[in-house]
Design a protein around this motif. Structure first.
Motif, PDB file in Angstrom:
ATOM      1  N   PRO A 162     -34.634 -11.549 -14.140  1.00 27.88           N
ATOM      2  CA  PRO A 162     -34.284 -10.142 -14.345  1.00 27.88           C
ATOM      3  C   PRO A 162     -32.826  -9.958 -14.771  1.00 27.88           C
ATOM      4  O   PRO A 162     -31.930 -10.620 -14.231  1.00 27.88           O
TER       5      PRO A 162
ATOM      6  N   SER B  63     -39.193   0.307 -26.801  1.00 28.75           N
ATOM      7  CA  SER B  63     -40.359   0.014 -25.970  1.00 28.75           C
ATOM      8  C   SER B  63     -41.490   0.987 -26.273  1.00 28.75           C
ATOM      9  O   SER B  63     -42.459   1.046 -25.536  1.00 28.75           O
TER      10      SER B  63
ATOM     11  N   VAL C 209     -47.419  -9.739 -15.046  1.00 32.10           N
ATOM     12  CA  VAL C 209     -46.839 -10.186 -16.316  1.00 32.10           C
ATOM     13  C   VAL C 209     -47.313  -9.268 -17.436  1.00 32.10           C
ATOM     14  O   VAL C 209     -46.534  -8.841 -18.282  1.00 32.10           O
TER      15      VAL C 209
ATOM     16  N   LEU D 181     -45.310  -5.939 -17.492  1.00 33.99           N
ATOM     17  CA  LEU D 181     -43.855  -5.895 -17.731  1.00 33.99           C
ATOM     18  C   LEU D 181     -43.454  -5.011 -18.913  1.00 33.99           C
ATOM     19  O   LEU D 181     -42.627  -4.110 -18.746  1.00 33.99           O
TER      20      LEU D 181
ATOM     21  N   ALA E  74     -41.409  -1.250 -18.794  1.00 39.50           N
ATOM     22  CA  ALA E  74     -40.199  -0.924 -19.556  1.00 39.50           C
ATOM     23  C   ALA E  74     -40.397   0.389 -20.307  1.00 39.50           C
ATOM     24  O   ALA E  74     -39.485   1.219 -20.386  1.00 39.50           O
ATOM     25  N   THR E  75     -41.580   0.612 -20.854  1.00 35.59           N
ATOM     26  CA  THR E  75     -41.857   1.864 -21.547  1.00 35.59           C
ATOM     27  C   THR E  75     -41.743   3.048 -20.588  1.00 35.59           C
ATOM     28  O   THR E  75     -41.148   4.075 -20.924  1.00 35.59           O
TER      29      THR E  75
ATOM     30  N   LEU F 131     -37.815  -5.411 -14.508  1.00 35.30           N
ATOM     31  CA  LEU F 131     -36.888  -6.547 -14.487  1.00 35.30           C
ATOM     32  C   LEU F 131     -35.944  -6.565 -15.686  1.00 35.30           C
ATOM     33  O   LEU F 131     -35.418  -7.612 -16.050  1.00 35.30           O
TER      34      LEU F 131
ATOM     35  N   TRP G 228     -36.800  -5.781 -18.851  1.00 36.16           N
ATOM     36  CA  TRP G 228     -37.513  -6.150 -20.086  1.00 36.16           C
ATOM     37  C   TRP G 228     -37.026  -5.270 -21.233  1.00 36.16           C
ATOM     38  O   TRP G 228     -36.966  -4.053 -21.124  1.00 36.16           O
TER      39      TRP G 228
END
Lengths: 176, 456
Positions: free
Chosen positions: A123, A139, B183, B186, B190-191, B210, B212
């Motif tokens: 992280p 994202s 996983v 992740l 983030a989105t 984390l 990302w």
């Protein structure tokens, strides 16, 4: 231009424009290139510099160690605490298969996930790219490309011009 | 069979509705956890499910106070609902892993919009399943005796015991499912971090993701790992239920001592798991307007998997009958007669109606594409598969070799309340999941709608 610069970032609206720009930047000879995209775009990996992922090797070795360790543990336990049932062999390997198999998978998975975090440097909650304007859409639905300031032929003005030829929606300098 | 021209055949339909782009996918799916539409559905459903959780807590509490005697288990049926429910719940989990792992390895793109949801279903079903062996231990506070830990008496777990195999199979399955799911989450976490408006949500999703940031090199490792984990989970699914089947098969009891058990259990697990996916997905897509992601084609494909696995299960029944008929084993033959005409025969015939009969309706395309019919059949299959486990466990145990030791098993109130309580736990966890996490993988949907998805 301030000295403390992470790089010059550009934002693209479609994966095709992004791939074209990535190819353009690479053909122009830039090596320290970063991309931030909302999903794994097909063809992106071949254009980016850097070593192939060692993930498969990590998972394989972890699985072998986990499975071997599990088998050894059961073999050792069968002798350490011998349990004689009608003179059946202590090393009764067929009964050891289920646990050996499960621990192979378990070790490979756990080490694989830790390996991803280690390889990706996560992280890590802070990063200069988070300061790039509009980066929250990396994202969601935008494709970011950034040439880092430590690239040998880095020149902010040249890069901005180059990005604009590939229809970048936005070009910005990202502070370090 | 030709469909009328006004009604398009779902088999040819697209996997995603028209006009979807990464922008709309992200906005629509992330709205579920962030903006929480249709709160009435949630606020009615969640408290009802939570009552189930309270019933579960009460049942477990009473069990711990009074002991296993509050259940209907006794000699000869020492394994009652606990093992029936354990096998049933763990089987339900298998469809989740099958959809997300095996279909990923086989490049079946229709898995994309349902994999996240079914993985969550797997986790919660495994949580319900894992309770039962622990509760059944009698002295659950000593469950850690099953693990190889350095104890002062130099003792080891008995590695030749099916109970130990279960401990390793179920806990490995639970941990691997959790990691695979996390996983996969992740990029979507983030989105959510980037779209959240409140500081608290930004921090929460920020910590969970984390940090990302969709870096291309992260994706490189991520995709490789994701495919590898799917490759590891695929044999794991088969192994977990094979081990559960083996637990029965290594006993010498008539009706259990059968080589068909491991594959037959795996087929049954997939059958009941797909039925549960349909049971959950059909209301979910209606309430939250996800019909352009979970399309008629998805339902059609799942209905076909249901039919296929249904016939595999029927092959298992046939093989049991055939073995009993061909064997010269008196006890094996009696077990089958007892199933057909003994005290539990009504349950056995009901099981055949549910598992063999009801699913055949799906051969008719118009009924298969009728969402309500499909939903009802999925419920019937769930009941049928539960009955199957009940018949396997109880009919073999209650009349074995010695007529003097025969007996009957009658579930008590606490048996039923524990089963009901796990329904509550399962549904409550699903409600929390759709409230706080994206029920459909946004990152994979973006790749699907743009057609630019990279291969791992």
């Amino acid at each position: 231009m301030s000295a403390a610069l992470h790089g010059v970032a550009a934002c693209f609206t479609t994966p095709d424009e992004f791939l074209a720009a990535l190819e353009g930047v690479r053909t122009a000879g830039y090596d320290r290139v970063e991309a931030n995209v909302p999903f794994a775009v097909e063809g992106m990996d071949e254009l980016l510099p850097g070593p192939r992922t060692p993930m498969a090797r990590i998972v394989l070795i972890a699985g072998l160690i986990g499975g071997g360790g599990a088998y050894f543990m059961q073999w050792f336990a069968a002798r350490d605490y011998a349990y004689d049932v009608g003179s059946r062999p202590l090393h009764s390997w067929p009964a050891f298969v289920p646990v050996t198999f499960e621990l192979t998978i378990l070790t490979a998975t756990i080490i694989g996930v830790l390996g991803l975090l280690w390889l990706a440097g996560l992280p890590r909650l802070d990063h200069p790219m988070f300061a790039a304007p509009g980066f929250e859409r990396a994202s969601q639905d935008r494709y970011f490309l950034c040439v880092r300031a430590d690239d040998p032929q880095f020149n902010a003005a040249d890069l901005a011009a180059l990005f604009h030829t590939f229809k970048a929606e936005l070009v910005a300098e990202v502070p370090a | 069979m030709a469909s009328p021209p006004t009604q398009p055949n779902p088999a040819d339909a697209a996997l995603v509705g028209p006009g979807e782009t990464p922008t709309t996918v992200t906005a629509r799916i992330s709205a579920l956890p962030l903006a929480h539409p249709h709160p009435r559905f949630w606020w009615i459903g969640f408290p009802i499910a939570f009552v189930g959780v309270l019933i579960l807590c009460a049942s477990i509490g009473w069990l711990f106070i009074r002991g296993i005697g509050v259940w209907g288990v006794d000699i000869p049926v020492a394994w009652g609902f606990a093992i029936v429910n354990f096998v049933w719940w763990i089987g339900i989990g298998h469809a989740g892993t099958l959809i997300s792992a095996i279909l990923l390895v086989l490049h079946q793109h229709w898995r994309t919009s349902i994999n996240r949801f079914t993985e969550a279903m797997t986790l919660f079903a495994v949580a319900c399943a894992a309770l039962f062996p622990l509760l059944h231990l009698g002295r659950p506070q000593y469950f850690y005796w099953l693990l190889p830990y350095p104890d002062t008496m130099g003792l080891w777990p008995q590695w030749r015991s099916p109970l130990i195999w279960d401990v390793f199979a179920v806990s490995t399955y639970g941990i691997v499912s959790l990691l695979f799911w996390y996983v996969g989450l992740l990029p979507d976490l983030a989105t959510l971090r980037d779209r959240a408006l409140s500081r608290a949500k930004q921090r929460l999703y920020g910590l969970l993701s984390l940090g990302w940031r969709g870096d291309a090199r992260h994706w490189r490792h991520y995709q490789k790992l994701y495919v590898l984990l799917a490759g590891l989970a695929t044999p794991l699914v088969v192994s977990v239920h094979s081990i559960v089947g083996l637990d029965f098969a290594i006993a010498i009891l008539p009706g259990w001592h059968s080589t068909i058990f491991p594959p037959y259990f795996v087929a049954g697990a997939i059958y009941s798991g797909f039925a549960m996916v349909l049971t959950l997905v059909i209301p979910l897509r209606a309430v939250y307007g996800l019909k352009s992601y979970i399309t008629a084609r998805h339902l059609d494909l799942m209905a076909k998997v249901l039919m296929a696995t249904g016939w595999m299960v029927v092959y298992g029944y046939f093989s049991e009958f055939f073995a009993a008929w061909r064997t010269h084993d008196l006890f094996e033959r009696y077990m089958m007669v007892n199933r057909l005409a003994g005290p539990y025969a009504p349950w056995f015939w009901l099981l055949l109606i549910c598992n063999l009969g009801a699913v055949q309706i799906l051969w008719i395309p118009t009924l298969r594409r009728n969402v309500i019919v499909l939903f009802i059949i999925s419920l019937i299959v769930n009941v049928g598969m539960w009955l199957e486990r009940f018949i396997i466990v109880v009919t073999s145990l209650h009349r074995d070799f010695l007529p003097s030791s025969w007996g009957m098993y009658r579930p008590t109130f606490w048996d039923w309340s524990t089963l009901l309580g796990t329904f509550g736990l399962f549904v409550a966890l699903l409600f929390l999941f759709i409230r706080y996490l994206p029920a459909i993988s946004m990152a994979e949907m973006r790749g699907l709608v743009t057609g630019k998805e990279g291969k791992g």
